[in-house]
Design a protein around this motif. Structure first.
Motif, short mmCIF file in Angstrom:
data_model
loop_
_atom_site.label_atom_id
_atom_site.label_comp_id
_atom_site.label_asym_id
_atom_site.label_seq_id
_atom_site.Cartn_x
_atom_site.Cartn_y
_atom_site.Cartn_z
N ILE A 118 0.47 -0.90 0.30
CA ILE A 118 0.07 0.20 0.03
C ILE A 118 0.57 1.29 -0.32
O ILE A 118 0.70 2.22 -0.49
CB ILE A 118 -1.29 -0.02 0.91
CG1 ILE A 118 -2.00 -1.05 0.89
CG2 ILE A 118 -1.68 1.01 1.47
CD1 ILE A 118 -3.00 -1.40 2.36
N GLU A 119 2.63 1.25 0.76
CA GLU A 119 2.42 2.45 0.97
C GLU A 119 3.68 2.21 -0.69
O GLU A 119 3.33 3.69 -0.83
CB GLU A 119 3.58 2.34 1.93
CG GLU A 119 4.98 3.35 2.41
CD GLU A 119 5.16 3.47 3.52
OE1 GLU A 119 5.66 4.61 3.69
OE2 GLU A 119 5.23 1.99 4.09
N LYS A 120 3.47 1.77 -1.36
CA LYS A 120 4.05 2.12 -2.82
C LYS A 120 3.34 2.18 -3.52
O LYS A 120 3.17 3.56 -4.24
CB LYS A 120 4.71 0.40 -3.28
CG LYS A 120 5.84 -0.13 -2.57
CD LYS A 120 6.25 -1.86 -3.22
CE LYS A 120 7.19 -1.71 -2.53
NZ LYS A 120 7.53 -3.43 -3.59
N ILE A 121 1.80 2.00 -3.43
CA ILE A 121 0.38 3.11 -4.36
C ILE A 121 0.58 4.18 -3.78
O ILE A 121 0.43 5.17 -5.07
CB ILE A 121 -0.37 1.75 -4.08
CG1 ILE A 121 -0.12 0.22 -4.33
CG2 ILE A 121 -1.59 2.55 -4.84
CD1 ILE A 121 -0.98 -0.70 -4.08
N VAL A 122 0.57 4.10 -2.72
CA VAL A 122 0.45 5.61 -2.05
C VAL A 122 1.24 7.00 -2.48
O VAL A 122 0.48 7.55 -3.81
CB VAL A 122 0.13 6.13 -0.57
CG1 VAL A 122 0.00 7.25 0.27
CG2 VAL A 122 -1.07 4.95 -0.02
N ARG A 123 2.42 6.28 -2.97
CA ARG A 123 3.34 7.11 -3.41
C ARG A 123 3.31 6.98 -4.59
O ARG A 123 3.47 8.47 -5.15
CB ARG A 123 5.15 6.30 -3.16
CG ARG A 123 5.52 6.86 -1.59
CD ARG A 123 7.43 6.08 -1.67
NE ARG A 123 6.82 4.92 -0.73
CZ ARG A 123 7.71 3.98 -1.34
NH1 ARG A 123 8.15 3.47 -2.61
NH2 ARG A 123 7.67 3.03 -0.81
N LYS A 124 2.69 6.42 -5.32
CA LYS A 124 2.23 6.76 -6.78
C LYS A 124 1.14 7.24 -7.03
O LYS A 124 0.92 8.51 -7.95
CB LYS A 124 1.94 5.50 -7.45
CG LYS A 124 3.36 4.45 -7.81
CD LYS A 124 3.21 3.46 -8.39
CE LYS A 124 4.36 2.08 -7.93
NZ LYS A 124 3.99 0.91 -8.56
N LEU A 125 0.40 7.69 -6.24
CA LEU A 125 -0.75 8.28 -6.13
C LEU A 125 -1.00 9.99 -5.78
O LEU A 125 -1.66 10.38 -6.72
CB LEU A 125 -1.54 7.71 -5.22
CG LEU A 125 -2.45 6.13 -5.25
CD1 LEU A 125 -3.48 6.03 -4.09
CD2 LEU A 125 -3.32 6.29 -7.18
#
Length: 107
Positions: free
Chosen positions: A27-34
């Motif tokens: 989720i942390e990886k995705i949040v950075r992309k968002l």
């Protein structure tokens, strides 16, 4: 794989009932992309009432609702920085089944 692949360029990302199935690391990886989007529309399945946000799980092992938890990308360890957030819709699934919430985040 939303955690590993590049996301397409755009103004708005729509993420529907994905994060609840993933570990906090993913989720942390995705949040950075968002953070590169102007808007994020996020739908997640949450427990009814108060809950402890972001209890970590093993990816693919169900959802956090079984642990009386749910994903809140504004809370630790994710801390998505937003200008505004607005709940668009919530659907109560009944006693002990939780609630499905869709939120619009302006970044």
């Amino acid at each position: 794989d939303i955690a590993e692949d590049e996301l397409p360029v755009g103004d708005c990302a729509i993420v529907r009932q994905v994060l609840q199935h993933l570990s906090n690391v993913e989720i942390e990886k995705i949040v950075r992309k968002l953070q590169s989007f102007k808007y994020v529309i996020l739908t997640e399945h949450l427990p009814n009432g108060e809950f402890l946000p972001n209890v970590d799980i093993v990816s693919g092992q169900g959802i956090r609702i079984k642990k009386k938890s749910g994903v809140d990308i504004l809370q630790a360890p994710f801390y998505l920085k937003v200008k505004d957030c607005k709940k668009l819709v919530s659907i109560d699934l009944g006693a002990k089944k939780g609630i499905v919430v869709t939120t619009l985040y302006t970044l």
